[in-house]
Design a protein around this motif. Structure first.
Motif, PDB file in Angstrom:
ATOM      1  N   LEU A 287      36.163  29.505  32.209  1.00  0.00           N
ATOM      2  CA  LEU A 287      36.828  28.932  33.381  1.00  0.00           C
ATOM      3  C   LEU A 287      37.922  29.864  33.899  1.00  0.00           C
ATOM      4  O   LEU A 287      38.068  30.049  35.108  1.00  0.00           O
ATOM      5  N   LEU A 288      38.688  30.450  33.001  1.00  0.00           N
ATOM      6  CA  LEU A 288      39.741  31.371  33.439  1.00  0.00           C
ATOM      7  C   LEU A 288      39.148  32.591  34.134  1.00  0.00           C
ATOM      8  O   LEU A 288      39.679  33.058  35.153  1.00  0.00           O
ATOM      9  N   LEU A 289      38.041  33.103  33.623  1.00  0.00           N
ATOM     10  CA  LEU A 289      37.393  34.258  34.242  1.00  0.00           C
ATOM     11  C   LEU A 289      36.777  33.892  35.595  1.00  0.00           C
ATOM     12  O   LEU A 289      36.758  34.707  36.527  1.00  0.00           O
ATOM     13  N   LEU A 290      36.268  32.668  35.724  1.00  0.00           N
ATOM     14  CA  LEU A 290      35.714  32.209  37.004  1.00  0.00           C
ATOM     15  C   LEU A 290      36.804  31.977  38.053  1.00  0.00           C
ATOM     16  O   LEU A 290      36.508  31.905  39.245  1.00  0.00           O
ATOM     17  N   SER A 291      38.060  31.862  37.608  1.00  0.00           N
ATOM     18  CA  SER A 291      39.165  31.541  38.514  1.00  0.00           C
ATOM     19  C   SER A 291      39.854  32.793  39.043  1.00  0.00           C
ATOM     20  O   SER A 291      41.055  32.784  39.310  1.00  0.00           O
ATOM     21  N   GLN A 292      39.112  33.849  39.222  1.00  0.00           N
ATOM     22  CA  GLN A 292      39.699  35.086  39.729  1.00  0.00           C
ATOM     23  C   GLN A 292      40.145  34.921  41.177  1.00  0.00           C
ATOM     24  O   GLN A 292      39.619  34.086  41.918  1.00  0.00           O
ATOM     25  N   TYR A 296      44.703  37.845  40.853  1.00  0.00           N
ATOM     26  CA  TYR A 296      44.183  37.895  39.492  1.00  0.00           C
ATOM     27  C   TYR A 296      42.703  38.288  39.539  1.00  0.00           C
ATOM     28  O   TYR A 296      41.812  37.471  39.284  1.00  0.00           O
ATOM     29  N   PRO A 297      42.408  39.545  39.895  1.00  0.00           N
ATOM     30  CA  PRO A 297      40.999  39.960  40.055  1.00  0.00           C
ATOM     31  C   PRO A 297      40.204  39.935  38.759  1.00  0.00           C
ATOM     32  O   PRO A 297      38.982  39.870  38.795  1.00  0.00           O
ATOM     33  N   ASP A 298      40.887  39.960  37.622  1.00  0.00           N
ATOM     34  CA  ASP A 298      40.201  39.922  36.324  1.00  0.00           C
ATOM     35  C   ASP A 298      40.183  38.535  35.710  1.00  0.00           C
ATOM     36  O   ASP A 298      39.842  38.384  34.533  1.00  0.00           O
ATOM     37  N   GLY A 299      40.550  37.535  36.495  1.00  0.00           N
ATOM     38  CA  GLY A 299      40.579  36.171  35.993  1.00  0.00           C
ATOM     39  C   GLY A 299      41.997  35.683  35.789  1.00  0.00           C
ATOM     40  O   GLY A 299      42.953  36.457  35.658  1.00  0.00           O
ATOM     41  N   LEU A 300      42.129  34.373  35.745  1.00  0.00           N
ATOM     42  CA  LEU A 300      43.446  33.747  35.640  1.00  0.00           C
ATOM     43  C   LEU A 300      44.017  33.922  34.230  1.00  0.00           C
ATOM     44  O   LEU A 300      43.278  33.896  33.245  1.00  0.00           O
TER      45      LEU A 300
END
Length: 545
Positions: A287-292, A296-300
């Motif tokens: 989920l954090l990676l999907l929230s780029q 935050y281009p590499d994820g949240l």
């Protein structure tokens, strides 16, 4: 009946995930008077169907994931790395999470587990120590309902007795006890999150023996217990609403909304003052990676570049066989006796017959020995798999059942950056999002530890004059489905994702709860530590709110 899945206004805390971490945390916060919403990707399962689920589990035509409706595009994943990772074999998406089918063993980590880097030069130290977590361990044991005894000489210090008395040793445990005494191996009871007597409105265990994948009686704890308590305290729990991404403010300092999808195809934003992601060691980093975003281009929450990194497991080592006496296998569906003698010092031998490992303790990880009273086929399993009838079937079942036993072990895996949970853009789920990619393999230290466990297991079976029929070693080992380490906690923002309270280093109102925050995993089943950390994080969120 239609279900209202629209967002709620004026929410203090939004929790993603209704497993043990999310439900315990939600209950504590709601009980303290805060407005809480829990978003759960999976469905609510009907507890009245558990007898039917048990029947399915016993039939050879039903695979284990099928019992809890795992599989398909919703749960698709990619496995890469040196070894295949069977992600869906032992996880559940739904209200209650993977406690719906877990084994139910609950141990505290040892003191050494919090400072492995300092003591042994591997992994990373936790930013907290055992004493800081100790009162939350006691609270977690009360919350889950743990049956245990203070008879483990190798365990970390404790002042409180367990909420319920320990289960009596199984018949095969008494056989193992004699062999272990001869070899100088100390044995002790196993704390279990299942009722040895009525507790918290749940009946005592009646011995169905199908603890994995389903407890039909409800005597074993699962997180639906705290989901119900949270709802009674005012929490709103919405099922079948997978969160697609988290959104943040213009400054990139706070999360503003959790964007979720409904079965009807609607998309909503749940706003809140604080956000907690408690979706497990795979879905939390995903989920954090999907929230780029552009900021935050590499994820949240990924300024460290460690979201998804250091994916850590427990490995299984085991040796089994048959002996010339009755073992009564499968009369109990869970472990009642273990040995932690080789946990802190796996290289140590005994004067009575276990040779030392010929290696420094630093060269080996922790070993937790388990004495399996459910080795070999169960009679119902043998009969259903046979497909025959009459006297012939009875004779074949009798030949397959009754004198099997095994010594298993959980093995500590050394955390490595190259083991990770990432995104596979070449494959998408039912909402068009990249599926999780599990990149996983073993290191030499972990393989040495598995071999060491096999040596000890072989000595025990040899003492019993057992005919060895199988062994799981480094070549054919598999994971225990304990997903840890993918959003590790630490004091240094450059080397961790959250601080010692579970709070993101990058966004002040984002908290992560669950085994993903473990810097190291030891060799203990993780759920009690998950619960203790969740209660601790809840206390810190209260101070913020």
């Amino acid at each position: 009946m239609s279900v209202d899945r629209t967002p709620r206004e004026r929410v203090d805390v939004c929790v993603v995930g209704a497993g043990p971490a999310g439900s315990l945390l939600a209950h504590r916060l709601a009980e303290a008077g805060y407005a809480v919403v829990v978003l759960e990707a999976g469905p609510r399962f009907d507890p009245e169907r558990r007898i039917e689920q048990m029947g399915d589990a016993l039939r050879p035509t039903h695979g284990r994931p099928e019992i809890w409706e795992m599989g398909g595009a919703r749960d698709a994943f990619t496995s890469s790395g040196d070894r295949h990772y069977p992600l869906n074999h032992a996880r559940v998406k739904g209200v209650g999470g993977s406690t719906l089918h877990w084994q139910g063993m609950v141990m505290r980590l040892h003191e050494r587990d919090f400072s492995v880097a300092t003591r042994e030069g591997v992994g990373a130290d936790w930013p907290i120590d055992y004493d800081e977590l100790r009162p939350y361990y006691a609270a977690a044991e009360d919350a889950l309902g743990v049956a245990g005894a203070s008879d483990n000489p190798f365990a970390p210090p404790r002042a409180e007795s367990h909420p319920m008395p320990a289960f009596k040793p199984s018949h095969s445990d008494s056989i193992f006890a004699q062999a272990c005494e001869s070899l100088g191996i100390g044995t002790h009871s196993v704390p279990n999150a299942r009722n040895s007597e009525p507790y918290d409105d749940r009946a005592a265990c009646v011995g169905y023996g199908t603890c994995q994948p389903v407890c039909p009686s409800g005597a074993k704890y699962d997180a639906t217990s705290h989901v119900a308590k949270a709802e009674e305290a005012g929490t709103r729990v919405i099922d079948r609403v997978p969160v697609q991404r988290l959104e943040h403010d213009a400054a990139g300092e706070r999360v503003t909304a959790a964007v979720y999808a409904t079965p009807e195809g609607e998309t909503y934003r749940q706003r809140a003052r604080q956000f907690v992601v408690a979706a497990g060691g795979v879905e939390t980093p995903r989920l954090l990676l999907l929230s780029q975003s552009s900021q935050y281009p590499d994820g949240l929450a990924n300024s460290s570049g460690l979201v998804g990194r250091y994916f850590t497991e427990h490995l299984f080592a085991g040796t089994g066989g048959r002996i010339e006496q009755a073992t009564r296998q499968h009369h109990v569906g869970f472990n009642t006796t273990e040995s932690h003698q080789f946990y802190d010092d796996p290289a140590a031998g005994t004067d009575e017959g276990i040779p030392s490992a010929g290696a420094d303790a630093d060269d080996l990880g922790a070993i937790k020995l388990e004495f399996h009273n459910y080795a070999g086929p169960a009679p119902v399993e043998a009969a259903l798999a046979d497909g025959g009838w009459g006297d012939g079937l009875r004779e074949r079942v009798a030949d397959a059942y009754g004198n099997h036993l095994a010594v298993g072990a959980l093995i500590e895996q050394t955390p490595r950056r190259e083991n990770y949970v990432g995104l596979d853009p070449a494959r998408t789920d039912d909402h068009g999002n990249p599926v999780p990619e599990i990149h996983w393999g073993l290191d030499a230290r972990t393989e040495r530890t598995i071999r060491r466990a096999n040596e000890i297991q072989e000595a025990i079976l040899s003492e019993l004059d057992a005919e060895r029929t199988w062994q799981v070693g480094p070549e054919n080992t598999g994971p225990a489905s304990h997903h840890m380490g993918t959003t590790r906690m630490g004091s240094d923002p450059a080397a961790s994702v959250v601080n010692g309270q579970g709070q993101s280093h990058d966004l002040s109102n984002l908290w992560l709860a669950g085994s993903s925050v473990f810097p190291t995993g030891g060799a203990m089943n993780p759920t009690l530590t998950i619960a203790a950390l969740a209660l601790r994080t809840a206390a810190h969120i209260q101070k913020q709110v």
